[in-house]
Design an enzyme around this catalytic site. Structure first.
Site, mmCIF file in Angstrom:
data_model
loop_
_atom_site.group_PDB
_atom_site.id
_atom_site.type_symbol
_atom_site.label_atom_id
_atom_site.label_comp_id
_atom_site.label_asym_id
_atom_site.label_seq_id
_atom_site.Cartn_x
_atom_site.Cartn_y
_atom_site.Cartn_z
ATOM 1 N N HIS A 173 32.835 39.819 40.337
ATOM 2 C CA HIS A 173 32.895 38.371 40.225
ATOM 3 C C HIS A 173 33.913 37.928 39.179
ATOM 4 C CE1 HIS A 173 31.222 34.557 41.479
ATOM 5 N NE2 HIS A 173 31.245 34.151 40.226
ATOM 6 N N HIS A 212 33.945 26.860 48.398
ATOM 7 C CA HIS A 212 32.786 26.155 47.846
ATOM 8 C C HIS A 212 32.443 24.929 48.680
ATOM 9 C CE1 HIS A 212 33.604 27.848 43.538
ATOM 10 N NE2 HIS A 212 32.885 28.677 44.282
ATOM 11 N N ARG A 225 35.071 36.959 47.675
ATOM 12 C CA ARG A 225 33.820 37.594 47.263
ATOM 13 C C ARG A 225 33.805 39.025 47.771
ATOM 14 N NH1 ARG A 225 32.512 32.453 49.446
ATOM 15 N NH2 ARG A 225 31.590 30.996 47.933
ATOM 16 N N ARG A 263 37.192 37.169 40.834
ATOM 17 C CA ARG A 263 37.172 35.850 41.490
ATOM 18 C C ARG A 263 37.297 34.724 40.455
ATOM 19 N NH1 ARG A 263 35.303 33.081 46.094
ATOM 20 N NH2 ARG A 263 33.712 31.495 45.755
ATOM 21 N N LYS A 320 30.496 32.421 52.549
ATOM 22 C CA LYS A 320 29.166 31.966 52.183
ATOM 23 C C LYS A 320 28.838 30.692 52.946
ATOM 24 C CE LYS A 320 26.334 31.314 48.053
ATOM 25 N NZ LYS A 320 26.358 31.309 46.572
ATOM 26 N N TYR A 362 33.368 27.128 37.544
ATOM 27 C CA TYR A 362 34.364 28.196 37.469
ATOM 28 C C TYR A 362 35.478 27.853 36.481
ATOM 29 C CZ TYR A 362 32.804 31.093 41.401
ATOM 30 O OH TYR A 362 32.099 31.938 42.211
#
Length: 319
Positions: free
Chosen positions: A260, A294, A168, A263, A195, A303
């Site tokens: 993004h 994730h 990210r 990614r 994250k 994704y």
């Protein structure tokens, strides 16, 4: 004779249940994910026994049973897309466990939202154009100062790292030089605070290692901690990285080139590589969950969903 675990509505042979739990443990999922898989499979077993009026035995599962279960879940129970997609993931693990991944053919996910055409994988031509443009910038004779050259080497390292590791934009901004470990044959980038404050390590392919090596050679005599710095700042901000990607979007004439998107493209290309290696769907999702940082397999599946541009490219590729 198998020991039987009794419940008000389900008779479960303890042998396969314990063997399945052992199999799930080998997938190296988070504890929460392991619990979720077991719950989904137990719900499926309850439904199976009620639907077919026979004891649930994993080896007896059929594609028809899975198709009927999908119809029941979405048309009768009216599950939300996210819930069904989570069940779908667990069923894939169950089919891998019984060595019958082909049973999942035709058992589709449910779209949660209209797919964004901005978040698609790049075509091969676009992917190569990104790398070619980054390299040509460095060799551009119009560069008149060492500062311009330094910035372009840095920018190439940033974009290549994002495209080939799926980090990210804020994770890239927070990297320190010590988070990169490089050798001739391998490399690792360590994300200390992803994250949800999740840490992870992502392997680096040769393209990324070469771009980072070129950048680090220019940094060998400075004492800054951050991996990427600016002209007047000791750490490059996320906004500055976004501007770098914006400039590259203009130079490459790829309108969907966003932070993004890099990614997203990493996820799709990794999916294809793993598929070519013969990895099962559940293995692919498990590996990508860890690479992308994730917490939920459902997020990873989003994704991997193809946009209409991806589908068009695939169709043209087989003509």
């Amino acid at each position: 004779m198998n020991t039987i675990i009794q419940s008000p509505s389900l008779t479960v042979p303890a042998t396969w249940h314990m063997e399945l739990e052992t199999h799930i443990a080998t997938l190296r999922l988070a504890k929460r994910s392991r619990t979720l898989v077991n719950q989904h499979i137990r719900v499926f077993a309850l439904w199976y026994q009620a639907q077919f009026n026979e004891p649930f035995e994993p080896q007896q599962i059929t594609n028809y049973a899975l198709l009927t279960y999908r119809h029941h879940s979405l048309e009768q129970a009216r599950l939300a897309a996210a819930t069904w997609n989570s069940r779908h993931w667990a069923l894939g693990i169950l089919c891998d466990y019984i060595d019958k991944p082909q049973l999942m053919q035709g058992i589709e996910l449910k779209a949660e939202i209209q797919q964004s055409e901005l978040h698609r994988s790049f075509t091969d031509a676009e992917y190569h154009r990104i790398h070619k443009t980054l390299e040509e910038r460095i060799g551009d004779r119009k560069i008149v100062t060492i500062f311009d050259y330094r910035d372009r080497v840095r920018d190439r390292a940033i974009v290549t790292l994002m495209l080939e590791s799926g980090l990210r934009v804020d994770e890239v901004s927070q990297l320190d030089k010590t988070d990169i470990a490089l050798s001739d044959r391998s490399g690792i980038v360590r994300v200390r605070h992803g994250k949800g404050d999740k840490a992870r390590k992502v392997p680096l392919i040769l393209l990324a290692r070469n771009a980072l090596n070129q950048w680090l050679e220019l940094r060998h005599d400075d004492h800054l901690i951050a991996l990427f710095d600016g002209k007047q700042t000791e750490r490059l901000s996320t906004r500055s990285i976004q501007r770098i990607i914006s400039d590259l979007r203009v130079d490459t004439r790829i309108p969907d080139l966003l932070c993004h998107s890099l990614r997203f493209d990493f996820a799709k290309r990794t999916e294809r590589r793993l598929g070519a290696q013969g990895r099962s769907r559940s293995e692919i999702i498990d590996i990508l969950m860890r690479l992308l940082g994730h917490s939920s397999a459902v997020t990873t599946q989003i994704y991997l969903r193809s946009s209409s541009a991806d589908l068009q490219s695939a169709v043209e590729g087989v003509e």
